[in-house]
Design an enzyme around this catalytic site. Structure first.
Site, PDB file in Angstrom:
ATOM      1  N   ASN A 131      34.357  45.663  69.297  1.00 39.55           N
ATOM      2  CA  ASN A 131      34.013  46.121  67.949  1.00 39.55           C
ATOM      3  C   ASN A 131      34.922  47.259  67.539  1.00 39.55           C
ATOM      4  O   ASN A 131      34.680  48.419  67.854  1.00 39.55           O
ATOM      5  CB  ASN A 131      32.533  46.539  67.924  1.00 39.55           C
ATOM      6  CG  ASN A 131      32.089  46.980  66.540  1.00 39.55           C
ATOM      7  OD1 ASN A 131      32.915  47.248  65.675  1.00 39.55           O
ATOM      8  ND2 ASN A 131      30.779  47.058  66.342  1.00 39.55           N
ATOM      9  N   CYS A 134      33.409  48.790  62.920  1.00 37.21           N
ATOM     10  CA  CYS A 134      32.304  49.478  62.267  1.00 37.21           C
ATOM     11  C   CYS A 134      32.796  50.685  61.453  1.00 37.21           C
ATOM     12  O   CYS A 134      33.389  51.598  62.009  1.00 37.21           O
ATOM     13  CB  CYS A 134      31.294  49.928  63.316  1.00 37.21           C
ATOM     14  SG  CYS A 134      29.842  50.672  62.585  1.00 37.21           S
ATOM     15  N   CYS A 344      27.189  27.646  22.683  1.00 41.71           N
ATOM     16  CA  CYS A 344      26.900  29.055  22.982  1.00 41.71           C
ATOM     17  C   CYS A 344      28.050  29.952  22.545  1.00 41.71           C
ATOM     18  O   CYS A 344      27.891  31.150  22.355  1.00 41.71           O
ATOM     19  CB  CYS A 344      26.620  29.253  24.470  1.00 41.71           C
ATOM     20  SG  CYS A 344      28.061  29.013  25.536  1.00 41.71           S
ATOM     21  N   CYS A 351      37.770  34.030  25.072  1.00 41.96           N
ATOM     22  CA  CYS A 351      39.189  33.823  24.789  1.00 41.96           C
ATOM     23  C   CYS A 351      39.664  34.807  23.722  1.00 41.96           C
ATOM     24  O   CYS A 351      40.741  35.386  23.821  1.00 41.96           O
ATOM     25  CB  CYS A 351      39.438  32.384  24.331  1.00 41.96           C
ATOM     26  SG  CYS A 351      41.188  31.996  24.139  1.00 41.96           S
ATOM     27  N   CYS A 375      46.973  28.115  23.888  1.00 45.79           N
ATOM     28  CA  CYS A 375      46.320  28.073  25.199  1.00 45.79           C
ATOM     29  C   CYS A 375      47.363  28.209  26.307  1.00 45.79           C
ATOM     30  O   CYS A 375      48.288  27.413  26.393  1.00 45.79           O
ATOM     31  CB  CYS A 375      45.541  26.775  25.358  1.00 45.79           C
ATOM     32  SG  CYS A 375      44.722  26.631  26.959  1.00 45.79           S
TER      33      CYS A 375
END
Lengths: 462, 441
Positions: A131, A134, A344, A351, A375
């Site tokens: 380890n 940590c 919606c 955009c 685009c």
């Protein structure tokens, strides 16, 4: 049926799903329960000189009504005496000889490393995980991520371990470093058998707005913790990829970070992991999640015709390039499937405000329209669209040309000056700045400014 | 067997008239608010007659700013709590929710709205207050949704406001006319008390204005007079036997029900005449009061009823049976109602005609006439120069609410002919600004 078993650097396991070294692997009871539920292996909660923990140890990040998309802890390594842990390791191995039990270790001196490695292998551990990750509590004492952040120190300690280890040694890496491959190479130089990553990320998951204290709160105060959970997967995937692609590392990788279902696991595997470790999801939902993970993985392998895990370890790596090697002639354009659109207009406003003003609204319909010439194929609209498969990105180049930034640079066709004619956005249409003023202000006015008839009051021109 | 047993206690009444839109708890509000997409130029706002910025208040609830959410709601509509519960949201905001187009359950906007407003009402949170005193006075006739909304807005503009109410309680049909399963008396009155404490207008209860002299006093004392008088009694049908005992008007029946609750007796077999929303309410309520049979009799076909589909479904759900293409001819009985004599009808090219010789008597022991409310034309004739349209509605400027008598302004049912609480609340706000513009000249 596909074979889910693995042989990870010499550690055998009936499937690639291991519990990571953490609270779920604190005791033999938990690990037996996990194996009973179907987990393939477990990395024991880190052994060392037992610690004393604080009360109030975890903090969570919620997104809207979804709990724990991120999670952090300020708990330390095992607080149980070593002998208790070793006795239970032995008991687990006796009951589950074919499952992987890996001892996670963290001590300081060479002698301590030698002692703990010897005692763990005597207890029957199938391997070790060092380890070095940590990021809280232990690092201040010169252990954990303090080691992981210093490749030279890491290499030295791995060398100490290799002096006595008779079982495979995995080095667990900390992500709290700018280049994860440096400690990985140090591990390799020291002779480690494998690496595992990522450990938790140093974090503050939130601040209590009333107590003015970071979470988790310990008597009105807090400290930085280690961050994990679904939110860290992208960081983990990138680091796994970095290690897997590096020509000087070439070690088996145990992937850790944000794995909650079979898909997450497959992603780690496709980027080079050959075992995966799970913690937060088990802490959130219990060991029962393993059933979905193994069945999903199995189903995926059947559908893809993979017989073993190794048929697809690193399969996505050849497709992960440097940015400069991507084909700049490739072009996608957004396409709104009008039959699916629910109006919606999230794509429109995303955009309009967040991308390239390439979507317009037309009178009499709530279905927005893509302005194809504006685009740039950024994907944003398709990402915010709440309807499955409503906005799709369609390929609009003829797929015959290939030109990368690197090639452009070499050919001298890349922009080099501030006002270069070759700038990518040179001929892109953008609206006049002043066209923004008042354009949609009436739509964000409070309700009191609207007429009762449902119409909106347009702001008077200033 | 009746759908409901006759309630004899307050608790049984509350059970039979359980709230259709109970107040959410914080967890439910968090889950529900999390589903909102935050549409651009949201259709729900457009569908709300009071134009509440719905995505905004839902987002505020979601981020733990319930007080801010209540402010957003009340800024647009002073009957915010009542509207969350009594609005026909199925055909307004929730009907416009884009989720409907995806066959996903729309956001429960009404319940979220009441969640936020209930909280500030309960805590008595100070959100608004009167504006700086401008020295002018306005009299408001009627403490219904129109009158109270106008009073709030006028107070915020700095007017001294006196509201004159014929009945003993404020909120008009919200407490006297709405079905009890939509909102409780306590909830309604709590919002009224909250508004009054915020804005500080005076309400004079049991103070009907009904004579020329009384109007004259108001005209002399106040700078403007707001008419929020609503509609009157149930229309007379002009049928023989209409005066029999247990033949009542729906408006009167519901008012009694709201006031006396389980103490109101209903017949064993009730016939409700009418096809509008009030007819659905009266039928539903009769059933919930323990009537064994409730028949909804309408002179045209089922499809031609004026009631919202969900209101008819609600009535059907509590055992109400429809009887269509029948016109009442006579209320039969000896002193008490014993039945209704109907004649069958048919609709051809949109015209209803009776089928000769098709009369029949449907026995019953109670008749509720839900055939519309009469206009208060007699009272309105006391106001000099006040013009009404052919249907008895006050004629007023669409943007200012000013009537043909420049001192008088109007909103609500007396102006629009009879609509929802939300329409009255929205109109009154606009009219209050109309009064302000007029008196600021």
């Amino acid at each position: 049926m596909p074979d889910l078993s693995i042989n990870f650097a010499g550690i055998k396991s009936p499937n690639p799903f291991w519990l990571a070294s953490a609270p779920p692997t604190n005791s033999g009871y938990q690990i037996m329960k996990a194996f009973d539920a179907g987990w393939g292996g477990a990395v024991w909660k880190t052994l060392g000189v037992p610690v004393v923990n604080v009360s109030s140890r975890y903090g969570g990040v919620n997104y809207r009504d979804k709990r724990l998309v991120g999670f952090n802890n300020i708990e330390l390594i095992s607080d149980r005496p070593l002998a208790d842990n070793l006795r239970e390791i032995e008991e687990v191995k006796k009951r589950f000889p074919n499952h992987a039990v890996i001892a996670s270790l963290m001590v300081q001196t060479r002698q301590e490393w030698h002692d703990i490695v010897r005692q763990s292998q005597d207890a029957g551990a199938d391997g070790f995980e060092l380890n070095f990750g940590c990021p809280h509590g232990m690092c201040e004492r010169g252990m954990g991520s303090a080691v992981g952040q210093e490749p030279k120190v890491l290499q030295m300690i791995v060398e100490w371990v290799m002096e006595v280890a008779k079982k495979p040694v995995i080095v667990k890496l900390t992500p709290n470093i700018s280049d994860i491959t440096e400690p990985a190479m140090a591990a390799r130089r020291a002779g480690a058998d494998a690496i595992s990553l990522i450990n938790t990320i140093q974090s503050i998951v939130g601040v209590d707005l009333d107590q003015f204290s970071p979470y988790p709160i310990v008597d009105g105060k807090g400290t930085n913790g280690g961050y994990c959970g679904p939110a860290v997967k992208p960081i983990a995937l990138n680091m796994v990829k970095n290690c897997a692609q590096h020509p000087d590392i070439k070690l088996p990788i145990s992937g850790i970070g944000g794995i909650e279902n079979w898909r997450d696991a497959v992603e780690h595997i496709l980027l080079g992991a050959s075992s995966v470790q799970v913690c937060t999801a088990a802490m959130h939902f219990g060991f029962g999640i393993i059933r979905e993970m193994t069945s999903g993985l199995e189903q995926y392998m059947v559908e893809k015709g993979f017989n073993t895990i190794y048929d697809f370890v690193g399969k996505a790596l050849p497709n992960v390039l440097h940015w400069e090697d991507l084909n700049m002639k490739y072009k996608v354009t957004a396409n709104i499937n009008e039959d699916k659109c629910i109006g919606c207009q999230l794509c429109y406003t995303a955009c309009e405000d967040g991308a390239h003003q390439a979507i317009k609204l037309n009178a009499g319909t709530r279905i927005p329209e893509i302005i194809e010439e504006n685009c740039v194929g950024c994907n944003l609209c398709s990402l915010v669209c709440p309807v499955e498969q409503c906005i799709t990105m369609e390929r609009t180049d003829d797929a015959t040309q290939h030109l990368t930034w690197k090639e452009r640079t070499e050919a001298g066709t890349a922009p080099t000056e501030f006002n270069d004619e070759k700038a990518g956005g040179r001929h892109h249409w953008v609206p006049e700045p002043s066209a923004a003023l008042g354009k949609e202000r009436h739509k964000t006015l409070p309700g009191k400014a609207r007429l009762y008839s449902g119409e909106t009051v347009l702001p008077t021109e200033a | 067997m009746a759908e409901f047993s006759t309630p004899t206690t307050e608790q049984q009444f509350a059970e039979n008239f359980a709230q259709l839109k109970p107040v959410m708890n914080r967890t439910e509000a968090l889950y529900e608010s999390s589903r909102c997409l935050f549409c651009f130029d949201a259709p729900c706002i457009k569908a709300c007659p009071s134009g509440i910025d719905i995505p905004q208040f839902i987002r505020q609830i979601n981020s733990g700013n319930d007080t801010g959410a209540a402010r957003t709601i009340y800024e647009a509509n002073y009957f915010g709590n009542a509207c969350g519960k009594v609005c026909p949201t199925e055909v307004l905001c929730e009907g416009a929710c884009v989720y409907n187009l995806q066959e996903v359950k729309p956001i429960e906007i009404g319940r979220l709205q009441s969640f936020a407003t209930t909280k500030v009402i309960k805590n008595g949170e100070k959100l608004f207050g009167p504006g700086a005193d401008n020295g002018k006075k306005v009299a408001v006739i009627g403490a219904g949704p129109a009158g109270i909304s106008a009073a709030c807005e006028l107070r915020s503009l700095g007017y001294d406001v006196d509201v004159f109410e014929a009945k003993a309680q404020p909120s008009g049909l919200t407490v006297y006319g709405v079905a009890p399963y939509k909102i409780t008396n306590e909830e309604t009155l709590a919002e009224m008390a909250y508004l009054q404490s915020q804005f500080g207008y005076n309400v004079h209860f049991n103070s009907a204005i009904s004579s020329r002299e009384e109007l004259e006093k108001l005209e002399n004392k106040y700078d403007a007079i707001f008419l929020g008088i609503g509609l009157g009694k149930t229309n007379e049908l002009g049928l023989p036997g209409e005066d029999k005992i247990n033949c009542t008007g729906a408006v009167e029946f519901i008012a009694e029900l709201r006031e006396f609750q389980h103490k109101v007796a209903v017949g064993r077999k009730v016939i409700v005449l009418g096809g509008g929303n009030t007819a659905m309410d009266a039928a539903s309520e009769s059933s919930r009061l323990g009537a064994e049979n409730v028949i909804l009799a309408y002179r045209r076909a089922k499809e031609e009823m004026g009631a919202y589909e969900f209101e008819y479904d609600l009535a059907k759900g509590v055992g109400v049976k429809g009887l269509f293409n029948v016109a009442p001819v006579e209320i039969t009985g000896n002193g008490y109602v014993a039945g209704v004599k109907f004649i069958r009808t048919e609709t051809k090219d949109g015209k209803v005609s009776e089928i000769a010789g098709s009369e029949f008597v449907e026995p019953c022991d109670m008749v509720i006439k839900a055939t519309g409310q009469a206009k208060q034309t007699e009272f309105l004739s006391l106001i000099p120069g006040l013009k009404l349209d052919g249907k008895g509605r006050i004629i007023a400027n669409a943007h200012t609410g000013q009537t043909s008598n420049p001192k008088y302004f109007a909103s609500g049912d007396a102006w629009n002919g009879g609509a929802e609480v939300v329409n009255a609340a929205a109109e009154a706000k606009l009219t209050a600004r109309g009064i302000h513009a007029y008196l600021s000249k």
